[in-house]
Write an enzyme that holds these catalytic residues in place. Structure first.
Site, PDB file in Angstrom:
ATOM      1  N   ASP A   1     -10.002 -35.818 -15.688  1.00 38.48           N
ATOM      2  CA  ASP A   1      -8.721 -35.807 -16.381  1.00 38.48           C
ATOM      3  C   ASP A   1      -8.739 -34.865 -17.581  1.00 38.48           C
ATOM      4  O   ASP A   1      -9.723 -34.806 -18.324  1.00 38.48           O
ATOM      5  CB  ASP A   1      -8.427 -37.230 -16.865  1.00 38.48           C
ATOM      6  CG  ASP A   1      -6.967 -37.515 -17.101  1.00 38.48           C
ATOM      7  OD1 ASP A   1      -6.192 -36.574 -17.332  1.00 38.48           O
ATOM      8  OD2 ASP A   1      -6.613 -38.713 -17.078  1.00 38.48           O
TER       9      ASP A   1
ATOM     10  N   SER B   1       0.755 -39.847 -19.537  1.00 38.57           N
ATOM     11  CA  SER B   1       0.574 -38.633 -20.338  1.00 38.57           C
ATOM     12  C   SER B   1       1.420 -38.736 -21.610  1.00 38.57           C
ATOM     13  O   SER B   1       1.265 -39.680 -22.372  1.00 38.57           O
ATOM     14  CB  SER B   1       0.891 -37.404 -19.484  1.00 38.57           C
ATOM     15  OG  SER B   1       0.393 -36.229 -20.077  1.00 38.57           O
TER      16      SER B   1
ATOM     17  N   HIS C   1      -5.594 -35.993 -13.661  1.00 37.26           N
ATOM     18  CA  HIS C   1      -4.527 -36.494 -14.521  1.00 37.26           C
ATOM     19  C   HIS C   1      -3.517 -37.372 -13.794  1.00 37.26           C
ATOM     20  O   HIS C   1      -2.653 -37.959 -14.437  1.00 37.26           O
ATOM     21  CB  HIS C   1      -3.813 -35.289 -15.146  1.00 37.26           C
ATOM     22  CG  HIS C   1      -3.023 -35.577 -16.369  1.00 37.26           C
ATOM     23  ND1 HIS C   1      -3.521 -36.258 -17.455  1.00 37.26           N
ATOM     24  CD2 HIS C   1      -1.735 -35.253 -16.701  1.00 37.26           C
ATOM     25  CE1 HIS C   1      -2.604 -36.345 -18.391  1.00 37.26           C
ATOM     26  NE2 HIS C   1      -1.510 -35.756 -17.956  1.00 37.26           N
TER      27      HIS C   1
END
Length: 301
Positions: free
Chosen positions: A252, A112, A279
């Site tokens: 995601d 991320s 995610h």
């Protein structure tokens, strides 16, 4: 059964302390010559939710986690203003960590926001970087926001209404906003139910001190009003000079369009999408994820 040795400590950085955790195989003699360094997300998370990556430890590979400044077990600075919390600050912190731990050859995995930071690190072409994994990361915050808007539009109408009303009123700290946000998180952040304890620990750390997350990102994953909102690395990706693995999930919040520039603009990049994940495929499809990353780090096609 694997037996690991864990070393914890802190490095000095700008008069503060950055916590680190080094996991090694008990059969090895200390840290490996080429560890995997793991950069957590947020900005404002902790390493806890990425501890599954110790699955990648072997006699040849140590795994290094750390908590970025302002978060978790590192020094907290709740009174620092927005201009303090910059990409450059966290790049210097990563450099300091590598230097202090004596890491000269390494692979880097960022998840991320961590993948955004890892990409920023890689475009500078550091001498010791050998392989790069960019997991569940946008190449720009504009792309991230576009995807978030698309995913929000698919939420139940009543949930959308609650979110919009509280954002307009500036009451995003209300319980009702949090409950509505949870529906987005269940669909697009982590689809494992109940929430795994390591993920819950990271969320608890954010709740304890949300300074970095609220300053750089905003109150939620999908309401980006912080200092990162104009960030982009798209036009600099051709400078990445190491083999790169790009990862996302079919559900995601870092959707295909947000990661596509990494694949198209990094000269030696490959892309894996995990079809049952959002995610956090390192948790949602743990076994397949670890196999794919291990193959990449070991140079297997």
């Amino acid at each position: 059964m694997r037996v690991h040795h864990v070393e914890e400590g802190a490095v000095e950085f700008d008069g503060h302390r950055t916590y680190y955790r080094v996991t090694t195989d008990a059969r090895s003699n200390g840290r490996s010559e080429r560890p995997l360094v793991v950069v957590h997300g947020g900005p404002g998370c902790t390493h806890d939710y990425l501890l599954s990556l110790t699955d990648l430890v072997s006699p040849e590979r140590s795994v290094i986690h750390y908590d970025q400044l302002g978060n978790g077990r590192s020094t907290h600075l709740p009174n620092q203003r927005g201009e303090f919390w910059t990409v450059e600050l966290f790049l210097r912190e990563l450099d300091r960590l590598l230097e202090t731990l004596g890491v000269t050859d390494y692979d880097l995995l960022g998840q991320s926001w961590g993948g955004m930071l890892a990409a920023e690190h890689a475009v500078r072409r550091p001498a010791g970087l050998r392989r790069l994994v960019i997991a569940n990361s946008p190449a720009s915050m504009d792309l991230w926001s576009l995807e978030a808007a698309r995913l929000r539009a698919a939420l139940p109408r009543e949930v959308q209404g609650i979110l919009a009303a509280h954002e307009e009123a500036g009451t995003t700290n209300s319980p009702a906003y949090g409950e509505a946000s949870a529906e987005y998180y269940r669909r697009h952040v982590c689809r494992v139910d109940p929430t795994p304890p390591e993920v819950a620990r990271t969320f608890e750390w954010i709740a304890t001190d949300p300074t970095v997350y609220h300053t750089m990102n905003g109150p939620t994953e999908f309401h980006v009003v912080g200092t990162l909102r104009g960030w982009s690395i798209v036009d600099r990706l051709s400078a990445v000079a190491v083999p790169t693995l790009v990862i996302n999930g079919a559900f995601d919040e870092a959707g295909d369009d947000t990661v596509r520039p990494f694949v198209e603009r990094i000269p030696d990049a490959r892309w894996i999408r995990f079809d049952a994940s959002s995610h956090m495929p390192h948790i949602e499809e743990r076994e397949a994820y670890m196999a794919a990353v291990a193959d990449f780090l070991n140079g297997r096609p």
